[in-house]
Design an enzyme around this catalytic site. Structure first.
Site, short mmCIF file in Angstrom:
data_model
loop_
_atom_site.label_atom_id
_atom_site.label_comp_id
_atom_site.label_asym_id
_atom_site.label_seq_id
_atom_site.Cartn_x
_atom_site.Cartn_y
_atom_site.Cartn_z
N LYS A 57 0.86 -1.19 0.00
CA LYS A 57 0.00 0.00 0.00
C LYS A 57 0.90 1.24 0.00
O LYS A 57 1.70 1.43 0.91
CB LYS A 57 -0.90 0.01 1.25
CG LYS A 57 -1.61 1.37 1.49
CD LYS A 57 -2.50 1.35 2.74
CE LYS A 57 -3.07 2.75 3.05
NZ LYS A 57 -3.91 2.78 4.27
N LYS A 78 -10.08 13.08 7.96
CA LYS A 78 -9.58 12.75 9.30
C LYS A 78 -9.55 14.00 10.18
O LYS A 78 -9.43 15.11 9.66
CB LYS A 78 -8.15 12.20 9.18
CG LYS A 78 -8.03 10.81 8.61
CD LYS A 78 -6.57 10.38 8.55
CE LYS A 78 -6.42 8.99 7.96
NZ LYS A 78 -7.03 7.92 8.78
N ASP A 136 1.76 6.72 5.28
CA ASP A 136 0.77 5.72 4.88
C ASP A 136 1.20 4.93 3.64
O ASP A 136 0.42 4.17 3.07
CB ASP A 136 -0.59 6.40 4.66
CG ASP A 136 -1.76 5.46 4.92
OD1 ASP A 136 -1.56 4.43 5.57
OD2 ASP A 136 -2.87 5.77 4.44
N ARG A 164 -7.44 -0.48 1.29
CA ARG A 164 -7.95 -1.75 0.77
C ARG A 164 -8.40 -1.61 -0.69
O ARG A 164 -8.39 -2.58 -1.44
CB ARG A 164 -9.07 -2.27 1.69
CG ARG A 164 -10.29 -1.38 1.75
CD ARG A 164 -11.15 -1.66 2.98
NE ARG A 164 -10.56 -1.10 4.20
CZ ARG A 164 -11.08 -1.24 5.42
NH1 ARG A 164 -12.18 -1.93 5.59
NH2 ARG A 164 -10.49 -0.71 6.47
N1 BES Z 1 -4.05 4.79 6.93
C1 BES Z 1 -5.14 4.53 7.77
C2 BES Z 1 -4.82 3.58 8.91
C3 BES Z 1 -3.80 4.05 9.92
C4 BES Z 1 -4.20 4.64 11.10
C5 BES Z 1 -2.46 3.83 9.71
C6 BES Z 1 -3.26 5.02 12.03
C7 BES Z 1 -1.53 4.21 10.65
C8 BES Z 1 -1.92 4.81 11.82
C9 BES Z 1 -6.30 3.91 6.97
O1 BES Z 1 -6.38 4.32 5.66
C10 BES Z 1 -7.56 4.33 7.64
O2 BES Z 1 -7.84 5.50 7.65
N2 BES Z 1 -8.29 3.37 8.20
C11 BES Z 1 -9.49 3.63 8.88
C12 BES Z 1 -10.51 2.63 8.41
C13 BES Z 1 -11.92 2.96 8.82
C14 BES Z 1 -12.39 4.19 8.09
C15 BES Z 1 -12.79 1.76 8.49
C16 BES Z 1 -9.23 3.52 10.37
O3 BES Z 1 -8.41 2.69 10.76
O4 BES Z 1 -9.82 4.28 11.13
ZN ZN Z 2 -4.64 4.93 4.78
MN MN Z 3 -7.50 6.09 5.43
#
Ligand code: BES
Ligand code: ZN
Ligand code: MN
Length: 499
Positions: free
Chosen positions: A265, A277, A288, A351
């Site tokens: 990724k 966010k 990321d 994903r």
């Molecule tokens: N890149 C983030 C996940 C992440 C969070 C990586 C903290 C490193 C540190 C991912 O793309 C994301 O935002 N995931 C969400 C998914 C949710 C929206 C279902 C999450 O983990 O909150």
């Molecule tokens: Zn992400």
């Molecule tokens: Mn994300």
């Protein structure tokens, strides 16, 4: 700050000049050469050690400045603890800890007498692991520090490791150094800010692997459109910076042998998109692309040490931005596989990128196994913290091999479950699948989503959101970015796919 200029090896003999390090087991148990050497110390080593409360306990040290009677400026005695029980992890940590001592000594020349108490074995591999620890500890992301360069205390350290068989140690290090370099490549990519490292720039970094004999191909928007990669392209469409898919091939194995595929990724920055966010801590989302960085670092390691294996690395590079053209919650896209995906949250973008990258990889390269790495979910941090990456797999043998390589390389993994009950959580009335399953079991439902794009190939997913960056500093990593995954993937290839 002291930088590492060079590591070289010479034969084990008494230290002379500069700063010298010798090793001591418990109860101040020294090797033969070290014992003979410290016998010249006026007042004796035992007295100094007693006064300082030093007895050779693991990772403690005794620092003697201008030691009378000895032909060195400074003698550091470094404690090994129970020297009969030392592991590769220990030797790597020792290298890091010794380098930290030398940084404090602010010297440009130092030697370490890598000699252990009699009866203990010190292999060439352990020596190379020590050197790896030194090199990884010495890493700092300081390209943007314009002032530090004039610092009077900043010195380049030439380090000599004195060993029984210098030739064998050099040979072992030539292999391990490629791995250390791969880790540093990954750290640099993750630490680099997103204004400098967009998808195009990242793809150029992948292309630098051509110097090592890796074949690199970069697909642009046009090619990806033709391949119908609407899941990946949907994430990218809110950014003014176009996406890339980089493919790296190392053909060091027998012709025709199915490759190991590594998929990463590479979200160069994740704002969350329209499902934006919160501001606090968002800067961390420059990391990321930690999965893609680990894949490039692993390819560097594997090619750098000329591994006798066929390995293909595929990384999906995009930026997730909110914009007039950005994708919306409720949108439905058709992935390259033909699967339709309802986007419920544009922040579950990793994903979507991997869906097309995985499908493309298995279809085009028919790999023996496929491993993806991704900073995929915050939920894996809730489950495992910074200390283990989450492992998911549809294949027990592959999972077991990965767990063994994790142990051997010192990059820990913890397996989490997959099952069809979890898969139901991402069903939706509007399409084949939705891109989030809500808060509960967030890492598992993300993995279930990915599994649909592995097409029943032996596949594993490593969720490295907790380990790629922001983990506590330790003996071998003082940087925000850890380079997690490079040593692990290299180990897996070395143990199961070479020869
Ligand atoms: N890149 C983030 C996940 C992440 C969070 C990586 C903290 C490193 C540190 C991912 O793309 C994301 O935002 N995931 C969400 C998914 C949710 C929206 C279902 C999450 O983990 O909150
Ligand atoms: Zn992400
Ligand atoms: Mn994300």
């Amino acid at each position: 700050m002291t930088k590492l200029a060079k590591i070289s090896f010479s034969k084990a003999e008494a230290p002379k000049g500069g700063v010298a390090v010798i090793l001591a087991g418990e109860d101040l148990n020294l090797g033969t050469i070290a014992n003979e050497f410290v016998s010249g110390l006026e007042g004796g080593l035992k007295r100094a050690a007693d006064i300082a409360g030093f007895s050779g306990k693991k990772k403690t040290s005794l620092d003697l400045v201008a030691p009378a009677g000895l032909a060195v400026d400074r003698l550091i005695v470094f404690g090994l603890g129970k020297s009969e029980e030392l592991t590769q992890d220990d030797w790597r940590a020792f290298g890091g800890a010794v380098f930290a001592e030398l940084q404090k000594a602010k010297t440009d020349a130092a030697s370490v007498l890598l000699e252990v108490p009699e009866g203990v074995d010190l292999t060439d591999l352990a020596t190379a692991e020590f050197a790896m620890g030194v090199k990884l500890r010495a890493y700092a992301f300081d390209n943007y520090k314009t002032k530090a360069k004039d610092d009077a205390n900043s010195k380049d350290l030439k380090l000599t490791l004195k060993v029984v068989d210098a030739k064998a140690a050099r040979k072992a290090w030539s292999v391990s150094e490629a791995v250390a370099d791969g880790v540093i490549v990954a750290r640099n990519l993750v630490n680099e800010p997103a204004n400098v490292l967009g998808p195009v720039e990242f793809a150029k970094k992948a292309q630098e692997l051509e110097k090592l004999g890796v074949e690199v191909e970069v697909l642009g928007e046009k090619e990806m459109k033709k391949l119908k990669m609407a899941a990946l392209l949907g994430v990218a469409q809110g950014s003014v910076r176009p996406p890339r898919l980089a493919v790296m091939r190392w053909n060091g194995g027998k012709k025709g042998v199915a490759p190991v595929a590594l998929v990463g990724k590479g979200v160069v920055f994740d704002t969350g998109g329209i499902s934006i966010k919160p501001a606090g801590g968002m800067e961390e989302m420059k990391g990321d692309m930690g999965g893609a960085a680990a894949v490039v670092g692993a390819m560097h390691a594997i090619a750098g040490r000329k591994a006798k294996a066929n390995v293909v690395g595929v990384i999906g590079l995009v930026e997730n931005m909110p914009d007039g053209n950005a994708q919306r919650p409720g949108d439905i896209v058709t992935a390259m596989s033909g699967t339709t995906i309802e986007i419920l949250n544009t922040d579950a973008e990793g994903r979507l990128v991997l869906a097309d990258a995985l499908w493309y990889t298995q279809e085009k390269y028919n790999p023996a196994i496929m491993i993806d790495l991704a900073t995929l979910t915050g939920a894996v941090l809730v489950a495992l913290g910074n200390l283990n990456a989450g492992l998911f797999s549809n294949n027990d043998e592959l999972a077991d091999n990965l767990l063994a390589s994790a142990k051997a390389s010192g990059e820990p993994l913890w397996r989490l479950p997959l099952s069809k009950e979890y898969d139901k959580i991402i069903d939706t009335p509007n399409a084949d699948v939705k891109n989030t399953g809500g808060r509960w079991a967030g890492s598992i439902t993300a993995a279930q989503f990915l599994q649909r794009f592995a097409n029943d190939k032996p596949w594993a997913h490593l969720d490295i959101a907790g380990t790629a960056f922001g983990a506590p500093k330790d003996d071998i990593c003082q940087s925000w970015a850890s380079g997690y995954g490079v040593r692990l993937l290299n180990q897996l290839v070395a143990d199961h796919y070479e020869g």
